[in-house]
Structures are given as structure tokens and as C-alpha cells.
Design a protein around this motif. Structure first.
Motif, short mmCIF file in Angstrom:
data_model
loop_
_atom_site.label_atom_id
_atom_site.label_comp_id
_atom_site.label_asym_id
_atom_site.label_seq_id
_atom_site.Cartn_x
_atom_site.Cartn_y
_atom_site.Cartn_z
N ASP A 266 -5.39 4.77 2.38
CA ASP A 266 -4.24 4.01 1.88
C ASP A 266 -2.95 4.81 2.02
OD1 ASP A 266 -5.88 1.91 1.26
OD2 ASP A 266 -6.03 2.38 -0.87
N PHE A 267 -3.06 6.12 1.79
CA PHE A 267 -1.88 6.99 1.92
C PHE A 267 -1.36 6.94 3.35
CE2 PHE A 267 -0.09 11.01 3.31
CZ PHE A 267 0.91 11.24 2.37
N TYR A 268 -2.27 7.05 4.33
CA TYR A 268 -1.84 7.05 5.72
C TYR A 268 -1.37 5.68 6.19
CZ TYR A 268 -3.20 11.87 6.36
OH TYR A 268 -3.26 13.24 6.27
N ILE A 269 -1.92 4.62 5.61
CA ILE A 269 -1.41 3.28 5.93
C ILE A 269 0.04 3.17 5.50
CG2 ILE A 269 -1.59 0.84 5.31
CD1 ILE A 269 -4.63 1.19 5.24
N GLN A 270 0.34 3.68 4.32
CA GLN A 270 1.72 3.66 3.84
C GLN A 270 2.63 4.52 4.71
OE1 GLN A 270 3.03 1.65 1.49
NE2 GLN A 270 0.98 0.74 1.51
#
Length: 459
Positions: A266-270
Motif C-alpha cells: 500500500d505504501f508503494y502504491i501511494q
């Protein structure tokens, strides 16, 4: 070598041989270079910094110029042939040179990497070409042992030959690992000691392998409990904990591991949504099948990420799925966008397609230009391809350049030998010709040994 002795009397002839190797080199034990600190943050991204490997590489190169061992080790990995994504042109010679320099400065991870590479050569019945380099590292290891650095003891375990049963360590390896563990390395040494034989551990008056497993799991549980007390854990804290959990599939770890993985994804998607295209490449690397990587490549391609553009271009020219027809028009479009960003793999991929699939004379000429451009940027594969498509003496010149840049191609090396032996395309040099011939002989012997080992016999 040590046999059936307690850890209190721990000595081996190998240690003695290392201790007499001459002047000690000071091990890597300095405050981290600020350039390296910034580069590491860019390599992974953080709550304050977006992931960006190209910016990290620039900083690492500056730190390498300053003589920083950590920077050498990190930069070397970008050149490694085993690196899944090419942020710089793959070049084994650069990888080996940077890793060896870092190792000689006492960087333990670099030393372990060299030992691992040498071990892999043995596993595949290939000639160990790094004996001199390993011997040059012995003073560094000896200095670490003298200073009771636990990492030195772990490296000593790596230095010993692996037993036939690769899952377990030999008695001598376990001796060194136990010393590293007792000096405070509960993670690396502690994890490996779980794979030591109970008889060997008992002779050292050490805990059993099951007890080491339980102690390791208890340490991980403590780390998890500490982590849960953090109000807003950082990305680094999440990835560090995930690495400590490792492949442990016990129920108390598996669910928490999945939770961490989702949070990191999720961090990298953001980050990707914020425009940092390498974030999507990070997500793509966790998938094995191209069909699962493709959606993330497409997102990265929209942000003009050259790795994603090249991967998609290659996939449209050469589909994995036999039922899917190639789409040259779309494949070339993706590759041309990557070429505009100086991606050497895109240049080489498109050049290969022009050579093999197109009958147009202008495409053949364009292929040579693309190979040349990629070769001039340091891409060894393109150097080899130039040697295949050009006429004499240029073909022999590029074969020699490919050899000088670490090529081990069995088709190119004989051309490099002839180039130096007869002075075709390069200045005649019998000494270098002999080096090339020695490499050819080693590769041929390795191939024969491998075929015999797997029962294939002679061709």
C-alpha cells in the motif's frame, strides 16, 4: 581442522593460515557517509522521500569516488547480471571490481557476496576464478577475528566448503557460527545455527538446533511486540521486521507477515500515485508471472519508467503466451520511448528484432546503430551482438572489448582470442590472447564436467 573440541578451545589450521597472511587491512568501521545514507533512503523510499534508483545511483557514484566501501557494495549490485532490473547496463566486470574493492576495505556483506559467488561456481562445476581475490581478503577476516567482530566469524563459516547436504552446516561451520552468536549476533548466526547438527552442537556444549529455533522465534516475537508499541511505524521498521520473520510460516508469524506485506505494498502504491514510478517496479518484482507484473509495468510506463517500457515492448514483440500474437507496432512504440530515455536493453531488444524479423535494409542499418549506441553506454550484450553483425576488423574489435568488459560468451571469446593473437581490429598482444585462451579452456572443461555430473555424457 577442528574436530570434537569445545568452543573454549576453538582454533583451526585455517585460522592460523589466515593470521599469517601479512599486514592487516583495517575493517570497515566508520560513520556512514551522508551520501550513502541519502542513497539508501532513495533506494527504498520513505515517508519523506520518494523511491528513485537513478538518483540513488548518482549519489552512490559520488560516494564511491570518495572511497566509501558501503557505496561500492551497493553500486556493485546494480551492475550484477543477477539483478532483475537494469537501472545501469549489466556489467559483470564492474560488479566484480566494486564488490572486491568493498571487500578489501572490510565490508562484511561484500566479503560474504564474494564467497557466495565462489561457492556457486563450485556448485555448477565451474572453475573458481576468484582464488586470488579470496586470499587477498584473508587479512581482513583475520583482523575482524582478532577484534572479535561477530561478522568475521560468520564469514569464516562461509569460507569453509559447504557439506553435501546443503540444508545443514558442517561441524566446523557451526563452531564459527556459535562463536559469532556468543559475541552477540543473534539474527544471522542465530538463524543459521538452527541448521546445525545436534551432535555437533552438543560437543560444543551449545543449545540444540530446536532450542536455537525456539530462541530465534522468541526474539522475533519480542520484536513484534516492540513494533506494536510504535504509534506510526516507518517503512524501514516494517521491512526490517519482515526480514527477521523471513520464511517462517508458523501461524503466529504468517498472519503478521501478510499484514506487513500489505502495508508495504500500500505504501508503494501511494508512492506510485505521487509520481514515483520505481514504486510500481518494486511491486512488480514480487510477482513471478509476467501477467501479474504487467498491470504494474503499465502504471510505471505511463510515468515514462524505462524498465517498464522495455519490459512491455519486449512482451509485445515476443509474447510468453503462445496463443497471443506478437504486436510489433505496439512493441516498437514502447521500446522507442525507452530508447529516448537511454535504456540500453531497449536498444538491444529492438536491434535484435530488426535483425531477425525485418527484411528492410534500413532496419538492418538501424540495428547496427542501436547496438553501437548501447555498447558505447557500456552494455556488454550489445558489444557481443556488434561482434556478430559487423564485418572484420570491427567485429573482432568489439569481441575484444566485450571480453575486457567481462564477457563469457562461448561464441565471442574465440573471436577475442583471434583478435589479440593475430592483431585483428586491435593491437596484437600474445599475453592477453593467452588469458582469453585460458578462459576458453576453463569454460570448456566446466561444461564437460557439468555434463558428466548430470549424466549427459559427451555431445
Amino acid at each position: 581442522m577442528l574436530k570434537n573440541k569445545s568452543s573454549k578451545k576453538f582454533k583451526t589450521t585455517l585460522l592460523k593460515s589466515i593470521l599469517v597472511c601479512g599486514i592487516f587491512i583495517s575493517p570497515f568501521a566508520f560513520a556512514e557517509n551522508p551520501l550513502v545514507t541519502q542513497a539508501k533512503e532513495l533506494q527504498t523510499g520513505s515517508e519523506k522521500v520518494g523511491i528513485d534508483h537513478q538518483k540513488a545511483i548518482v549519489l552512490l557514484k559520488k560516494a564511491v569516488d570518495e572511497g566509501d566501501a558501503e557505496a561500492m557494495y551497493l553500486l556493485g549490485h546494480y551492475y550484477s547480471p543477477s539483478n532483475e532490473f537494469s537501472y545501469v547496463p549489466e556489467n559483470y566486470k564492474m560488479y566484480q571490481m566494486l564488490t572486491l574493492k568493498a571487500a578489501k576495505l572490510g565490508h562484511w556483506d561484500a566479503i560474504s557476496q564474494i564467497l557466495s559467488d565462489e561457492s556457486a561456481l563450485k556448485v555448477f562445476y565451474m572453475a573458481a576464478e576468484m582464488k586470488k581475490e579470496i586470499n587477498a581478503l584473508k587479512p581482513v577476516i583475520a583482523k575482524g577475528i582478532k577484534n572479535k567482530d561477530p561478522k568475521a566469524y560468520i564469514v569464516m563459516s562461509d569460507l569453509l566448503d559447504q557439506p553435501i547436504n546443503y540444508r545443514n552446516f558442517s561441524a566446523e561451520q557451526c563452531q564459527w557460527l556459535y562463536q559469532g552468536y556468543r559475541l552477540g549476533d543473534i539474527w544471522d548466526a542465530g538463524y543459521r545455527l538452527r541448521s546445525c547438527g545436534d551432535d555437533d552442537l552438543k560437543k560444543m556444549k551449545a543449545p540444540s538446533s530446536q532450542e536455537f529455533s525456539q530462541m530465534y522465534d522468541n526474539n522475533v516475537l519480542k520484536e513484534i511486540q516492540t513494533y506494536k508499541q510504535i504509534a506510526q511505524p516507518t517503512l524501514k521498521q516494517k521491512t526490517d521486521l519482515l526480514n527477521k520473520i523471513g520464511w517462517n510460516q508458523a501461524e503466529e508469524f504468517a498472519k503478521f507477515s501478510e499484514k506487513l506485506q500489505k502495508e508495504i505494498k500500500d505504501f508503494y502504491i501511494q508512492q506510485g500515485k505521487q509520481g514515483y514510478s520505481d514504486a510500481y517496479i518494486y511491486i512488480a518484482k514480487d510477482h513471478l508471472e509476467f501477467k501479474d507484473k504487467k498491470p504494474w509495468y503499465e502504471k510505471a510506463a505511463k510515468l515514462n519508467n524505462p524498465i517498464a517500457l522495455t519490459a512491455l515492448g519486449d512482451a509485445y514483440l515476443y509474447p510468453d503466451d503462445e496463443k497471443q500474437k506478437p504486436n510489433p507496432k505496439l512493441g516498437i512504440q514502447y521500446l522507442e520511448k525507452a530508447i529516448q530515455l537511454n535504456d540500453v536493453e531497449a536498444m538491444n531488444t529492438l536491434a535484435v528484432w530488426y535483425n531477425n524479423e525485418s527484411k528492410k535494409e534500413q532496419d538492418q542499418e538501424q540495428a547496427e546503430k542501436l547496438y553501437l549506441h548501447a555498447a558505447q553506454l557500456g552494455y556488454v550484450v550489445a558489444m557481443q551482438n556488434l561482434a556478430r553483425v559487423l564485418d572484420e576488423p570491427e567485429s573482432y574489435k568489439w569481441a575484444s572489448i566485450a571480453f575486457q568488459n567481462g564477457s563469457r560468451d562461448e561464441e565471442i571469446l574465440p573471436m577475442a582470442y583471434q583478435a589479440y593473437a593475430e592483431g585483428i581490429g586491435v593491437k596484437k598482444d600474445p599475453k592477453i590472447a593467452a588469458e582469453v585462451q585460458q578462459l576458453i579452456d576453463r569454460i570448456e572443461n566446466n561444461d564437460q564436467n557439468f555434463r558428466k555430473a548430470v549424466g549427459l555424457g559427451e555431445e
